[in-house]
Enzyme design. Structure first.
Site, PDB file in Angstrom:
ATOM      1  N   GLU A 259     -50.705 -68.296   7.851  1.00  0.00           N
ATOM      2  CA  GLU A 259     -51.804 -68.573   8.784  1.00  0.00           C
ATOM      3  C   GLU A 259     -53.157 -68.404   8.106  1.00  0.00           C
ATOM      4  O   GLU A 259     -53.413 -67.407   7.433  1.00  0.00           O
ATOM      5  CB  GLU A 259     -51.719 -67.641  10.000  1.00  0.00           C
TER       6      GLU A 259
ATOM      7  N   ASP B  88     -41.873 -62.852  18.607  1.00  0.00           N
ATOM      8  CA  ASP B  88     -42.714 -61.911  17.878  1.00  0.00           C
ATOM      9  C   ASP B  88     -42.343 -60.485  18.253  1.00  0.00           C
ATOM     10  O   ASP B  88     -42.132 -60.179  19.436  1.00  0.00           O
ATOM     11  CB  ASP B  88     -44.191 -62.127  18.237  1.00  0.00           C
TER      12      ASP B  88
ATOM     13  N   LYS C 130     -39.877 -62.266  14.610  1.00  0.00           N
ATOM     14  CA  LYS C 130     -40.934 -62.484  13.607  1.00  0.00           C
ATOM     15  C   LYS C 130     -41.762 -61.215  13.472  1.00  0.00           C
ATOM     16  O   LYS C 130     -42.094 -60.576  14.471  1.00  0.00           O
ATOM     17  CB  LYS C 130     -41.837 -63.657  13.977  1.00  0.00           C
TER      18      LYS C 130
ATOM     19  N   ASP D 124     -46.772 -63.367  20.307  1.00  0.00           N
ATOM     20  CA  ASP D 124     -47.543 -62.358  21.025  1.00  0.00           C
ATOM     21  C   ASP D 124     -48.938 -62.881  21.369  1.00  0.00           C
ATOM     22  O   ASP D 124     -49.728 -62.201  22.022  1.00  0.00           O
ATOM     23  CB  ASP D 124     -47.612 -61.041  20.260  1.00  0.00           C
ATOM     24  N   SER D 125     -49.204 -64.137  20.991  1.00  0.00           N
ATOM     25  CA  SER D 125     -50.392 -64.836  21.478  1.00  0.00           C
ATOM     26  C   SER D 125     -50.380 -64.943  22.992  1.00  0.00           C
ATOM     27  O   SER D 125     -51.413 -65.261  23.605  1.00  0.00           O
ATOM     28  CB  SER D 125     -50.468 -66.242  20.860  1.00  0.00           C
TER      29      SER D 125
ATOM     30  N   GLU E  89     -45.155 -59.353  11.134  1.00  0.00           N
ATOM     31  CA  GLU E  89     -46.329 -59.576  10.301  1.00  0.00           C
ATOM     32  C   GLU E  89     -46.410 -58.504   9.217  1.00  0.00           C
ATOM     33  O   GLU E  89     -46.189 -57.322   9.490  1.00  0.00           O
ATOM     34  CB  GLU E  89     -47.604 -59.517  11.153  1.00  0.00           C
TER      35      GLU E  89
END
Length: 283
Positions: free
Chosen positions: A184, A85, A115, A46-47, A117
């Protein structure tokens, strides 16, 4: 003969045997380049909100945008495992919504894994997705979707208490069924400890050299992103500078009339040109 595409079990089985190469990708062209370079995993991060869409952070990225870009990456690859993501609030609200949105990414974008978080608080979602046949990669440490709560892009788990909490979260995610875990912005010693204790591979980004693999953003490692550059980024090329120089030269040649030249143009056969001109004179 083209080897088969890597699977989530292949990635898990790599722990202790080989180091994983993970590169983000956001379209078919980038996917092909990263895969040809030897990437094991293509992460549709999602960057993309920051490096592709010009947003300030990753929070604004939508499911529609992730589906669009993830589908392009899948089409542009054939060997690497494609992981997408799950965007902010596509899985946090409920187990049912997490499974539904992850299923969309699998069915419509044809990714092979998703993925998410977070730690123990999202383990019910992870278990449900895994039970539904959806491989899940975890992400701990600096979690960009939580940047507002974290108070900015900062190194995490600097204290013993925070490090123990992160280790507990990592173990919980592994027990819930995650096949790998991104770490990270952590002290190298903490990432080393987590990597040693976990039965699944860790993929570091700003987490030292002891992780089982490393990931960098496509635009960062190639020098294509001119925004904030974290300490952990190594720029392996300056393609942004080269691109600006090439584009500037193109603009100058267009304005001066030097482009296109005869070698870039097409000619009509002489006899056809004669016929054309004579017909115009007659009319």
């Amino acid at each position: 003969m083209q080897r088969k595409r890597l699977t989530a079990p292949d990635i898990t089985a790599s722990k202790g045997n080989r180091r994983l190469v993970v590169i983000t990708a956001y379209d078919a062209g980038q996917a092909g380049l990263a895969e040809a370079a030897g990437a094991d995993i293509l992460l549709v991060g999602d960057s993309l909100g920051m490096v592709v869409l010009g947003q300030e952070d990753t929070v604004s990225v939508t499911m529609e945008q992730m589906l669009h870009h993830a589908a392009a990456v899948t089409r542009g690859s054939g060997k690497a495992l494609v992981v997408a993501d799950m965007p902010f609030l596509s899985y946090q609200a409920s187990v049912e919504e997490a499974v539904r949105n992850a299923g969309q990414l699998m069915k419509q974008a044809r990714v092979q894994a998703v993925k998410v978080e977070g730690g123990g608080e999202i383990c019910p979602q992870v278990r449900a997705m895994v039970s539904a046949g959806i491989p899940v990669m975890g992400h701990l440490g600096l979690t960009p979707q939580h940047v507002a709560a974290l108070g900015g892009f900062k190194v995490q788990a600097r204290t013993a208490i925070a490090a123990k909490r992160l280790l507990r979260d990592a173990m919980a995610l592994a027990e819930a069924g995650c096949f790998a875990l991104v770490l990270e912005c952590l002290p190298a010693q903490v990432a080393q400890l987590v990597t040693r204790e976990l039965p699944i591979p860790t993929i570091g980004i700003g987490a030292g050299a002891s992780c089982d693999g490393q990931v960098l953003v496509f635009h960062d490692l190639l020098g294509l992103y001119e925004g904030f550059q974290p300490r952990f980024v190594k720029r392996y090329a300056e393609l942004g500078r080269l691109a600006r120089e090439a584009l500037t030269e193109f603009a100058q040649e267009v304005r001066s009339g030097n482009f296109p030249g005869p070698e870039h143009s097409f000619d009509m056969a002489p006899e056809e040109l004669v016929l054309l001109l004579s017909s115009l004179e007659e009319s």
